[in-house]
Design a protein around this motif. Structure first.
Motif, PDB file in Angstrom:
ATOM      1  N   LEU A 290       0.832  -1.210   0.000  1.00  0.00           N
ATOM      2  CA  LEU A 290       0.000   0.000   0.000  1.00  0.00           C
ATOM      3  C   LEU A 290       0.867   1.261   0.000  1.00  0.00           C
ATOM      4  N   LEU A 291       1.989   1.203   0.724  1.00  0.00           N
ATOM      5  CA  LEU A 291       2.882   2.364   0.801  1.00  0.00           C
ATOM      6  C   LEU A 291       3.482   2.705  -0.565  1.00  0.00           C
ATOM      7  N   ALA A 292       3.630   1.732  -1.401  1.00  0.00           N
ATOM      8  CA  ALA A 292       4.214   1.956  -2.729  1.00  0.00           C
ATOM      9  C   ALA A 292       3.319   2.840  -3.592  1.00  0.00           C
TER      10      ALA A 292
ATOM     11  N   SER B  25      12.039   1.851  -3.566  1.00  0.00           N
ATOM     12  CA  SER B  25      12.499   1.314  -4.857  1.00  0.00           C
ATOM     13  C   SER B  25      11.342   0.938  -5.769  1.00  0.00           C
ATOM     14  N   HIS B  26      10.140   0.795  -5.189  1.00  0.00           N
ATOM     15  CA  HIS B  26       8.979   0.409  -5.996  1.00  0.00           C
ATOM     16  C   HIS B  26       7.986   1.555  -6.208  1.00  0.00           C
ATOM     17  N   ARG B  27       8.271   2.698  -5.622  1.00  0.00           N
ATOM     18  CA  ARG B  27       7.299   3.797  -5.687  1.00  0.00           C
ATOM     19  C   ARG B  27       7.285   4.458  -7.064  1.00  0.00           C
ATOM     20  N   LYS B  28       6.071   4.843  -7.464  1.00  0.00           N
ATOM     21  CA  LYS B  28       5.889   5.552  -8.738  1.00  0.00           C
ATOM     22  C   LYS B  28       5.587   7.032  -8.485  1.00  0.00           C
ATOM     23  N   ASN B  29       4.923   7.306  -7.363  1.00  0.00           N
ATOM     24  CA  ASN B  29       4.554   8.695  -7.049  1.00  0.00           C
ATOM     25  C   ASN B  29       5.778   9.489  -6.612  1.00  0.00           C
ATOM     26  N   ASP B  30       5.699  10.796  -6.701  1.00  0.00           N
ATOM     27  CA  ASP B  30       6.840  11.659  -6.405  1.00  0.00           C
ATOM     28  C   ASP B  30       7.190  11.685  -4.922  1.00  0.00           C
ATOM     29  N   SER B  31       6.221  12.045  -4.089  1.00  0.00           N
ATOM     30  CA  SER B  31       6.508  12.239  -2.665  1.00  0.00           C
ATOM     31  C   SER B  31       5.565  11.416  -1.794  1.00  0.00           C
TER      32      SER B  31
ATOM     33  N   ALA C 140      15.858  10.593   5.556  1.00  0.00           N
ATOM     34  CA  ALA C 140      17.077  10.494   4.738  1.00  0.00           C
ATOM     35  C   ALA C 140      16.793   9.861   3.382  1.00  0.00           C
ATOM     36  N   ILE C 141      15.673   9.168   3.272  1.00  0.00           N
ATOM     37  CA  ILE C 141      15.299   8.536   2.004  1.00  0.00           C
ATOM     38  C   ILE C 141      14.675   9.584   1.096  1.00  0.00           C
ATOM     39  N   SER C 142      15.099   9.661  -0.125  1.00  0.00           N
ATOM     40  CA  SER C 142      14.664  10.691  -1.068  1.00  0.00           C
ATOM     41  C   SER C 142      13.148  10.682  -1.266  1.00  0.00           C
ATOM     42  N   ASP C 143      12.568  11.864  -1.225  1.00  0.00           N
ATOM     43  CA  ASP C 143      11.139  12.082  -1.501  1.00  0.00           C
ATOM     44  C   ASP C 143      10.202  11.453  -0.474  1.00  0.00           C
TER      45      ASP C 143
END
Length: 447
Positions: free
Chosen positions: A239-241, A267-273, A291-294
């Protein structure tokens, strides 16, 4: 006539006591009618919300009016009068008017400046009005209070700043994304704070919401109540992805969302933030995720700073509104005082116009050959003379309305001009007229 406000609220009683003296919604109408038939009570309005039970009355005497309201509450809720006295505040006269204005505008609420109470007060007044338990005084006062509260909210930003953590969480999401109506949200947890967050998201226009909980049944119960989706914690990484906003509030002993989980999700996210908002204590989301981007993580301390700043803004706005209340009280008192003056002015004008009419009749008899135009000119000028002569006496009569000895001076005024004014029709006459009307209706129903 005396205005009395008896209030049981968050300052006078805890929630357990307030629950015992809350009127059921379907009992308000009959309760208003029951109170209205009580001795000394001339007008009444009953307000009952989750945080307060209040009775406002116009009474012919302070002590008897106060006692009969307290007795009415005690009888209705199966308590002793002393029990009601112990958990209530009593305001009389200007203090009662001040209280009604403060309550209606949200200055007396647990959440300072909340606007829901305005609608509740309006509804309480309309119900009482429909049941004919209000009259001249309350019909004017409650309309004044409602108008004042609407104007105060429109002209200030008292209700614009979040002062609860759950509301602030949603406001934070709006600050980051702007429009969040099309965003996907996850509520982690199924308790009270989670439900408040869910309601605030729905209120902001978000419809794609999933409630996630360790126990699926609890998630489904909350989700079905508000027509959103439900799932278990095991599904959280997937769901977080896809999510944009996450608000977490569980009673878990350890972290529900960890750094390791978020590295895999990123690593699996498609959305920006992805905005993670942790309102749990102890925290649900492991520190360091920022620290993790976006991916942005905010905890309850971050939100509390926003809440505190907003509360200060509300307090400034509330103080500005409070400073306007004395003028409203004065306006109400001037209006009440004018109730005794208006009949005197009316009687004076009626006598003057009678004299003018009799004078015109005399002119018609003595000068029968006047043309219609000549007669209109004479009538206009005699009326003008009367209006000019009445200007100062009427001004004086209006000023007498605010005098401490207004009754005596108005009586002298009437003697000077040899007039007899009808009694004003506030509370006692209103109640008598309503009782007569109700009696007539009952007689007709038997015929």
């Amino acid at each position: 006539m005396h205005l009395i406000a008896i209030s049981i609220n968050h300052r006078t009683a805890d929630v357990a006591l307030r629950e015992k003296v809350a009127f059921k919604e379907d009992a308000i109408r009959s309760a208003n009618l029951d109170l209205f038939e009580t001795k000394s009570i001339l007008e009444n309005v009953i307000l009952s919300t989750c945080n307060r039970t209040e009775v406002y009355v116009v009474a012919d005497q302070i002590h008897t009016g106060r006692y009969y309201v307290q007795r009415f509450l005690a009888r209705h809720f199966g308590l002793e009068v002393d029990d009601i006295k112990a958990i209530s505040e009593v305001k009389v006269g200007d203090e009662a008017v001040n209280h009604i204005l403060r309550v209606t505008s949200g200055l007396d609420s647990i959440v300072l400046g909340e606007t829901q109470i305005l609608g509740q007060m309006r509804k309480a007044f309309f119900i009482a009005q429909e049941e004919d338990t209000t009259g001249t005084i309350f019909n004017h006062l409650f309309k004044q209070a409602i108008t004042f509260a609407k104007k105060a909210h429109n002209e200030s930003d008292i209700a614009d700043n979040a002062v609860s953590v759950s509301y602030a969480a949603v406001e934070l999401g709006k600050k980051i994304f702007g429009n969040i109506e099309n965003k996907k949200a996850i509520i982690v947890g199924a308790g009270e704070m989670s439900e408040l967050s869910l309601l605030n998201l729905i209120g902001a226009g978000v419809s794609n919401i999933t409630v996630v909980n360790r126990t699926l049944a609890k998630a489904e119960t909350l989700a079905s109540k508000h027509n959103v989706s439900a799932d278990t914690l095991n599904s959280l990484p997937n769901l977080l992805a896809e999510a944009d906003i996450v608000i977490s509030s569980t009673s878990a002993n350890g972290y529900v969302i960890t750094n390791e989980m978020m590295k895999q999700v990123a690593s699996h996210r498609k959305n920006d933030s992805l905005v993670l908002i942790d309102i749990a204590v102890p925290r649900d989301i492991e520190p360091g995720i920022n620290a993790i981007s976006d991916i942005f993580n905010y905890d309850v301390d971050d939100l509390q700073g926003l809440v505190d700043a907003n509360l200060r803004e509300r307090q400034v706005a509330a103080e500005s509104i409070a400073q306007q209340i004395p003028n409203e009280i004065n306006a109400h008192n001037e209006w009440v005082n004018m109730l005794g003056v208006v009949p005197v002015i009316r009687a004076l004008r009626e006598k003057a116009m009678t004299i003018q009419s009799e004078t015109m009749d005399s002119i018609d008899r003595k000068l029968p050959n006047l043309s219609e135009r000549e007669r209109k000119v004479i009538s206009k000028h005699t009326k003008s003379i009367i209006n000019q002569m009445l200007k100062d006496p009427i001004k004086q009569a209006k000023e007498l309305g605010n005098d401490r000895k207004s009754s005596e001076k108005l009586e002298l005024f009437q003697n000077i001009f040899d007039i007899e004014a009808e009694e004003p029709i506030p509370a006692k006459q209103d109640k008598l007229k309503r009782s007569q009307r109700n009696l007539s209706a009952q007689i007709l129903s038997f015929e």
